[in-house]
Design an enzyme around this catalytic site. Structure first.
Site, PDB file in Angstrom:
ATOM      1  N   ARG A  86     -58.306 -32.934 -12.643  1.00 45.84           N
ATOM      2  CA  ARG A  86     -58.186 -34.324 -12.211  1.00 45.84           C
ATOM      3  C   ARG A  86     -57.124 -34.431 -11.152  1.00 45.84           C
ATOM      4  NH1 ARG A  86     -57.336 -38.838 -16.711  1.00 45.84           N
ATOM      5  NH2 ARG A  86     -55.294 -37.890 -16.778  1.00 45.84           N
ATOM      6  N   THR A 119     -55.754 -39.954  -7.725  1.00 44.81           N
ATOM      7  CA  THR A 119     -57.000 -40.738  -7.773  1.00 44.81           C
ATOM      8  C   THR A 119     -57.646 -40.696  -9.161  1.00 44.81           C
ATOM      9  OG1 THR A 119     -58.349 -38.822  -7.212  1.00 44.81           O
ATOM     10  CG2 THR A 119     -57.479 -40.117  -5.373  1.00 44.81           C
ATOM     11  N   ASP A 150     -51.041 -33.725 -22.613  1.00 49.27           N
ATOM     12  CA  ASP A 150     -51.923 -32.942 -21.743  1.00 49.27           C
ATOM     13  C   ASP A 150     -52.420 -31.720 -22.533  1.00 49.27           C
ATOM     14  OD1 ASP A 150     -52.112 -32.294 -18.345  1.00 49.27           O
ATOM     15  OD2 ASP A 150     -52.710 -30.821 -19.844  1.00 49.27           O
ATOM     16  N   ASP A 169     -51.714 -28.256 -20.867  1.00 47.42           N
ATOM     17  CA  ASP A 169     -50.291 -27.885 -20.935  1.00 47.42           C
ATOM     18  C   ASP A 169     -49.884 -27.514 -22.351  1.00 47.42           C
ATOM     19  OD1 ASP A 169     -49.878 -28.245 -18.249  1.00 47.42           O
ATOM     20  OD2 ASP A 169     -49.042 -30.267 -18.445  1.00 47.42           O
TER      21      ASP A 169
HETATM   22  C1  PRP Z   1     -57.998 -32.780 -18.554  1.00 49.02           C
HETATM   23  C2  PRP Z   1     -59.017 -32.611 -19.662  1.00 49.02           C
HETATM   24  C3  PRP Z   1     -60.287 -33.053 -19.016  1.00 49.02           C
HETATM   25  C4  PRP Z   1     -59.806 -34.153 -18.112  1.00 49.02           C
HETATM   26  C5  PRP Z   1     -60.112 -35.472 -18.771  1.00 49.02           C
HETATM   27  O1  PRP Z   1     -58.053 -31.731 -17.672  1.00 49.02           O
HETATM   28  O2  PRP Z   1     -59.055 -31.323 -20.177  1.00 49.02           O
HETATM   29  O3  PRP Z   1     -60.935 -32.042 -18.279  1.00 49.02           O
HETATM   30  O4  PRP Z   1     -58.398 -34.013 -17.955  1.00 49.02           O
HETATM   31  O5  PRP Z   1     -59.815 -36.529 -17.938  1.00 49.02           O
HETATM   32  P1  PRP Z   1     -60.926 -37.476 -17.320  1.00 49.02           P
HETATM   33  O6  PRP Z   1     -61.846 -37.844 -18.430  1.00 49.02           O
HETATM   34  O7  PRP Z   1     -60.126 -38.631 -16.800  1.00 49.02           O
HETATM   35  O8  PRP Z   1     -61.629 -36.740 -16.221  1.00 49.02           O
HETATM   36  P2  PRP Z   1     -57.006 -31.574 -16.456  1.00 49.02           P
HETATM   37  O9  PRP Z   1     -57.551 -32.203 -15.232  1.00 49.02           O
HETATM   38  O10 PRP Z   1     -55.655 -32.033 -16.889  1.00 49.02           O
HETATM   39  O11 PRP Z   1     -57.020 -30.023 -16.175  1.00 49.02           O
HETATM   40  P3  PRP Z   1     -56.509 -28.801 -17.073  1.00 49.02           P
HETATM   41  O12 PRP Z   1     -57.505 -28.624 -18.177  1.00 49.02           O
HETATM   42  O13 PRP Z   1     -56.513 -27.672 -16.126  1.00 49.02           O
HETATM   43  O14 PRP Z   1     -55.132 -29.129 -17.594  1.00 49.02           O
HETATM   44  N1  URA Z   2     -56.216 -35.074 -19.995  1.00 50.73           N
HETATM   45  C1  URA Z   2     -55.401 -34.698 -21.008  1.00 50.73           C
HETATM   46  O1  URA Z   2     -55.171 -33.498 -21.211  1.00 50.73           O
HETATM   47  N2  URA Z   2     -54.854 -35.661 -21.763  1.00 50.73           N
HETATM   48  C2  URA Z   2     -55.104 -36.957 -21.570  1.00 50.73           C
HETATM   49  O2  URA Z   2     -54.573 -37.795 -22.329  1.00 50.73           O
HETATM   50  C3  URA Z   2     -55.950 -37.331 -20.514  1.00 50.73           C
HETATM   51  C4  URA Z   2     -56.513 -36.363 -19.750  1.00 50.73           C
END
Ligand code: PRP
Ligand code: URA
Length: 222
Positions: free
Chosen positions: A116, A120, A212, A215
């Site tokens: 994400r 945005t 997150d 993380d």
């Molecule tokens: C997180 C999560 C989803 C997304 C959800 O990933 O694992 O993929 O956010 O958010 P959304 O429904 O608003 O799209 P992130 O983009 O943080 O990436 P990561 O898994 O690499 O930490």
């Molecule tokens: N992605 C995450 O990992 N946590 C949230 O709460 C939203 C998006």
């Protein structure tokens, strides 16, 4: 309903949403949410919850009959009758793969990289390991969090363009905003989760959520 009584598994406001209220799931979810849970334990619980949710998500898939020789006699038995593709969304979906493979050892795994954009909140695709043509009957998208629904919707669109006809989405925690977005765009996609949380905050994080998920699994949340 009395305090402590598990709620029904299907939320009627979203016909495609299955929310598990199994006590084992509720117990593990509390560990996952707790900010004191270290990455090693967090990964362990993501794996355990994924197994339990995967078990529920598989409840309606077809089986085919076969005959098995036991040490006593030949008997009728069953095997999974669908070819399954697991699609973990990188990074956080990675932690759900091993449990799903335990349940479905013959499944194929295709990684999809989406993150994400923090400003945005729109998904950015950076990796796609789908084979050239659709080779399975059922795709299961794996991602612990459904927040705005942008990433899940993008993943579903990639899979549908590729030729997938049956898709299930397995999340640990979802936000109402994300369920609205996915079910409006793709009412045919069934969603399985352990909890529907209250709402998103102004940074697109699920409240109360667990922070997150990437993380917390990989120890990068500094
Ligand atoms: C997180 C999560 C989803 C997304 C959800 O990933 O694992 O993929 O956010 O958010 P959304 O429904 O608003 O799209 P992130 O983009 O943080 O990436 P990561 O898994 O690499 O930490
Ligand atoms: N992605 C995450 O990992 N946590 C949230 O709460 C939203 C998006």
């Amino acid at each position: 309903m009395a305090e402590g009584t598990p709620l029904p598994i299907r939320d009627t406001s979203w016909p495609a949403l299955h929310v598990s209220r199994h006590p084992a799931i509720l117990h593990k979810l509390a560990i996952l949410r707790d900010e004191r849970t270290e990455p090693k334990k967090f990964r362990e619980v993501v794996r355990e919850l994924s197994w339990l949710l995967g078990y529920e998500a598989l409840a309606d898939v077809e089986v085919t009959p076969l005959r098995v020789q036991t040490p006593i006699e030949v008997t009728d038995a069953h095997q999974l009758g669908v070819r399954i593709g697991l699609v973990p969304i990188l990074r956080a979906g990675l932690g759900m793969v091993d449990a799903m493979l335990e349940l479905m050892p013959t499944a194929e795994v295709w990684h999809l990289g989406l993150f994400r954009d923090e400003k945005t909140l729109r998904p950015v695709e950076y990796y796609n390991k789908l084979p050239d043509s659709a080779t399975v009957d059922l795709c299961m998208i794996l991602d612990p969090m459904l927040a705005t629904g942008g990433s899940a919707t993008a993943a579903i669109e990639v899979l549908k363009r590729w030729g997938a006809t049956r898709i299930k989405l397995v999340n640990l925690i979802v936000a109402p905003e994300g369920v609205d977005a996915v079910t409006a765009a793709h009412p045919d996609v069934e969603i399985y989760c352990a909890a529907v949380d209250r709402e998103l905050n102004d940074r697109g994080y699920i409240m109360p959520g667990l922070g997150d998920a990437g993380d917390r699994q990989f120890g990068t949340g500094h």
